[in-house]
Design an enzyme around this catalytic site. Structure first.
Site, mmCIF file in Angstrom:
data_model
loop_
_atom_site.group_PDB
_atom_site.id
_atom_site.type_symbol
_atom_site.label_atom_id
_atom_site.label_comp_id
_atom_site.label_asym_id
_atom_site.label_seq_id
_atom_site.Cartn_x
_atom_site.Cartn_y
_atom_site.Cartn_z
ATOM 1 C CG HIS A 78 -2.104 -0.869 1.106
ATOM 2 N ND1 HIS A 78 -3.204 -0.781 1.920
ATOM 3 C CD2 HIS A 78 -2.364 -1.891 0.248
ATOM 4 C CE1 HIS A 78 -4.087 -1.694 1.573
ATOM 5 N NE2 HIS A 78 -3.602 -2.389 0.562
ATOM 6 C CE1 TYR A 207 -4.930 3.712 9.431
ATOM 7 C CE2 TYR A 207 -5.367 3.594 11.793
ATOM 8 C CZ TYR A 207 -4.645 3.202 10.688
ATOM 9 O OH TYR A 207 -3.629 2.291 10.844
ATOM 10 N N PRO A 298 -3.231 0.067 19.320
ATOM 11 C CG PRO A 298 -5.099 -1.231 18.775
ATOM 12 C CD PRO A 298 -4.421 -0.569 19.925
ATOM 13 C CE LYS A 302 4.637 3.299 13.511
ATOM 14 N NZ LYS A 302 4.752 2.731 12.202
ATOM 15 C CE1 TYR A 390 -0.826 3.776 9.997
ATOM 16 C CE2 TYR A 390 0.068 2.940 7.935
ATOM 17 C CZ TYR A 390 -0.865 2.875 8.959
ATOM 18 O OH TYR A 390 -1.825 1.896 8.944
HETATM 19 P P1 FAD Z 1 3.527 -11.927 21.360
HETATM 20 O O1 FAD Z 1 3.011 -11.951 19.989
HETATM 21 O O2 FAD Z 1 2.575 -11.699 22.473
HETATM 22 O O3 FAD Z 1 4.289 -13.301 21.604
HETATM 23 C C1 FAD Z 1 4.664 -13.756 22.867
HETATM 24 C C2 FAD Z 1 4.630 -15.273 22.871
HETATM 25 O O4 FAD Z 1 5.075 -15.743 24.134
HETATM 26 C C3 FAD Z 1 3.229 -15.817 22.685
HETATM 27 O O5 FAD Z 1 3.229 -16.794 21.669
HETATM 28 C C4 FAD Z 1 2.865 -16.377 24.047
HETATM 29 O O6 FAD Z 1 1.987 -17.475 23.949
HETATM 30 C C5 FAD Z 1 4.234 -16.784 24.565
HETATM 31 N N1 FAD Z 1 4.330 -16.871 26.028
HETATM 32 C C6 FAD Z 1 3.726 -16.110 26.965
HETATM 33 N N2 FAD Z 1 4.074 -16.515 28.192
HETATM 34 C C7 FAD Z 1 4.926 -17.542 28.047
HETATM 35 C C8 FAD Z 1 5.618 -18.383 28.940
HETATM 36 N N3 FAD Z 1 5.477 -18.233 30.266
HETATM 37 N N4 FAD Z 1 6.414 -19.352 28.455
HETATM 38 C C9 FAD Z 1 6.549 -19.509 27.101
HETATM 39 N N5 FAD Z 1 5.901 -18.763 26.206
HETATM 40 C C10 FAD Z 1 5.105 -17.773 26.657
HETATM 41 N N6 FAD Z 1 -0.539 -4.629 16.854
HETATM 42 C C11 FAD Z 1 -0.781 -3.979 15.743
HETATM 43 O O7 FAD Z 1 0.155 -3.371 15.201
HETATM 44 N N7 FAD Z 1 -2.044 -4.017 15.183
HETATM 45 C C12 FAD Z 1 -3.083 -4.731 15.764
HETATM 46 O O8 FAD Z 1 -4.178 -4.762 15.261
HETATM 47 C C13 FAD Z 1 -2.850 -5.427 16.944
HETATM 48 N N8 FAD Z 1 -3.831 -6.160 17.547
HETATM 49 C C14 FAD Z 1 -3.542 -6.818 18.712
HETATM 50 C C15 FAD Z 1 -4.529 -7.578 19.352
HETATM 51 C C16 FAD Z 1 -4.259 -8.232 20.567
HETATM 52 C C17 FAD Z 1 -5.340 -9.030 21.254
HETATM 53 C C18 FAD Z 1 -2.970 -8.125 21.135
HETATM 54 C C19 FAD Z 1 -2.658 -8.820 22.453
HETATM 55 C C20 FAD Z 1 -1.985 -7.405 20.465
HETATM 56 C C21 FAD Z 1 -2.253 -6.745 19.263
HETATM 57 N N9 FAD Z 1 -1.286 -6.008 18.577
HETATM 58 C C22 FAD Z 1 -1.544 -5.346 17.461
HETATM 59 C C23 FAD Z 1 0.058 -5.934 19.035
HETATM 60 C C24 FAD Z 1 0.949 -6.945 18.320
HETATM 61 O O9 FAD Z 1 0.212 -8.063 17.962
HETATM 62 C C25 FAD Z 1 2.070 -7.261 19.265
HETATM 63 O O10 FAD Z 1 2.823 -6.071 19.459
HETATM 64 C C26 FAD Z 1 2.992 -8.389 18.786
HETATM 65 O O11 FAD Z 1 2.300 -9.618 18.872
HETATM 66 C C27 FAD Z 1 4.258 -8.436 19.645
HETATM 67 O O12 FAD Z 1 4.975 -9.591 19.367
HETATM 68 P P2 FAD Z 1 5.772 -10.333 20.501
HETATM 69 O O13 FAD Z 1 6.445 -11.461 19.835
HETATM 70 O O14 FAD Z 1 6.570 -9.341 21.274
HETATM 71 O O15 FAD Z 1 4.676 -10.848 21.542
HETATM 72 C C1 PHB Z 2 -5.144 -4.484 11.189
HETATM 73 O O1 PHB Z 2 -5.284 -4.689 9.980
HETATM 74 O O2 PHB Z 2 -5.360 -5.369 12.035
HETATM 75 C C2 PHB Z 2 -4.738 -3.140 11.657
HETATM 76 C C3 PHB Z 2 -4.404 -2.180 10.733
HETATM 77 C C4 PHB Z 2 -4.022 -0.917 11.180
HETATM 78 C C5 PHB Z 2 -3.995 -0.647 12.524
HETATM 79 C C6 PHB Z 2 -4.319 -1.625 13.444
HETATM 80 C C7 PHB Z 2 -4.715 -2.874 13.003
HETATM 81 O O3 PHB Z 2 -3.652 0.597 12.948
#
Ligand code: FAD
Ligand code: PHB
Length: 396
Positions: A78, A207, A298, A302, A390
């Protein structure tokens, strides 16, 4: 718990989210051994719907990790986003404003699937459904991660532990009290998100600021739409039947002469919103990365990108450590990450504040938001500022 089996690796990685898996992939390509421990099942982590927007730098990092084949084929590139307010849509031409940068729409679920399959194909250790994960001796030269798997208690001896276990993991909690400073902000909002089997009604993300609250039109593929509605943090999802969700989306996103196409809702959920940072992102030989160290709301897309940025810095520092024996780069890890973390914290807070409606209907707030939105789409400087944040090219 008495360990009955000991295994050894160079870097123990707790958590198989985007941060942990990408770190493992990057280190694997440099000949550094890792063991990844995940407490959920493979199926669970591959279907947990979360983020969808990848910055160009994130795409490049996944290429470097050798997992961007499908992303390059299927990701949607995009070059702009739309801001909607006062009944009109305004395009922010991201690519034009940033000297050529773009974003790619590719679901976090797909990123995780690609990383898991590459890891398993390489025959590298990735253990799912481990239990009772516990970190020990993190301030020593031989930190350990203890866990049990299918009833067998194991200790993993490492040089370094990467705490990539998200916001509710065990790693951050292992750091002794008084070491970390934490900074947070709660928002009185959450997002109700749906995944729907219908072609996206817009070519680019929309948005929308509206008198009924924020809404976002996003997508996962030419056949799948992802849509969000601002709601209350304690919103009862059971009271949101599909028809009510579509009706509210139509009201918030609708414009004369444009229709939001509806389709079967495949998944729905409520995501709370929070800003959170701990400093430093390191203690002894434990390094925190991604959501384990910081959370953003979100609205700026980021979270996932920041997690990938952390592990890029951590991988570089570990490669330097194993090449030279010097811990200088590792010691600089936290400071290097935190500059960008705070840039993204600010941008995410700013986007959230500009686009969400206060529940008490404060009209002064609303006027300020619309003034800021109008300025953002009419001033080249303001639009460029949004665009560079962004797409992730803003200097931190
Ligand atoms: P995570 O993806 O959380 O990975 C951590 C991993 O560690 C998981 O697989 C978990 O199961 C595992 N874990 C936890 N505890 C333990 C343990 N004790 N032992 C072993 N493993 C463990 N960001 C956006 O940019 N846009 C969005 O729309 C968006 N939607 C989101 C929706 C939700 C519900 C959440 C929670 C987050 C969202 N985010 C979004 C944020 C984005 O998804 C996260 O920033 C991203 O997943 C971060 O990656 P990570 O690997 O740091 O953590
Ligand atoms: C998504 O597609 O899940 C999404 C896109 C933009 C955002 C947050 C979530 O700012």
């Amino acid at each position: 718990m008495r360990p009955v089996r000991t295994i050894r690796t160079q870097v123990g990685i707790v958590g198989a989210g985007p941060a942990g898996l990408t770190l493992a992939g990057l280190l694997g390509r440099q000949g550094i051994e890792t063991v990844v421990l995940e407490n959920k099942s493979r199926d669970y982590i591959e279907h947990r719907i979360r983020a969808g927007v990848l910055e160009q730098g994130s795409v490049e990092l996944l290429e470097e990790a050798g997992v961007a084949g499908r992303l390059k084929r299927e990701g949607l590139v995009h070059h702009g986003i739309e801001l909607q307010f006062d009944g009109e849509r305004h395009r922010v031409p991201l690519t034009e404003l940033t000297g050529g940068a773009s974003i790619v729409i590719y679901g976090q679920t797909e990123v995780v699937k690609d990383l898991v399959s590459a890891r398993l194909a390489a025959g590298a250790p990735l253990l799912f459904e481990v239990q009772d994960v516990r970190l020990a001796d993190i301030d020593s030269h031989c930190p350990r991660v203890e866990f049990s798997l299918e009833g067998q208690v194991t200790q993993l001896e490492c040089d370094v532990v990467a705490g990539c276990d998200g916001s509710h993991g065990v790693s951050r909690a292992t750091i002794p009290a008084g070491v970390l400073s934490s900074y947070s902000r709660e928002y009185p909002f959450a997002w109700l998100g749906i995944l729907a089997a219908v072609a996206p009604s817009s070519d680019e993300l929309v948005y929308a600021h509206s008198p009924r609250g924020f809404a976002l039109l996003s997508m996962r593929s030419p056949q799948l739409s992802r849509l969000y509605l601002q709601c209350r943090p304690d919103e009862d999802i059971a009271s949101w039947e599909d028809a009510r969700i579509w009706e509210e989306l139509q009201l918030r996103l609708g414009l004369p002469g444009w229709t939001l196409a509806e389709g079967p809702v495949l998944e729905k959920g409520v995501t709370p919103m929070r800003s959170f940072v701990v400093e430093p992102m390191q203690y002894g030989n434990l390094f925190l990365a991604g959501d384990a160290a910081h959370i953003v709301p979100p609205t700026g897309a980021k979270g996932l990108n920041l997690a990938l940025h952390d592990v890029r810095i951590l991988a570089e520092a570990l490669v330097d450590y194993y090449a030279t024996g010097s811990k200088k780069s590792l010691a600089a890890y936290s400071e290097r990450c935190l500059r960008r973390v705070w840039r993204s914290e600010h941008f995410s807070w700013w986007m959230t504040s500009m686009l969400h409606r206060s529940w008490d209907g404060d009209q002064y707030d609303e006027k300020l938001q619309v003034a800021q939105l109008r300025y953002t789409v009419t001033s080249g400087a303001a639009a460029a500022s949004l665009a560079e944040n962004y797409v992730g090219t803003a200097k931190a």
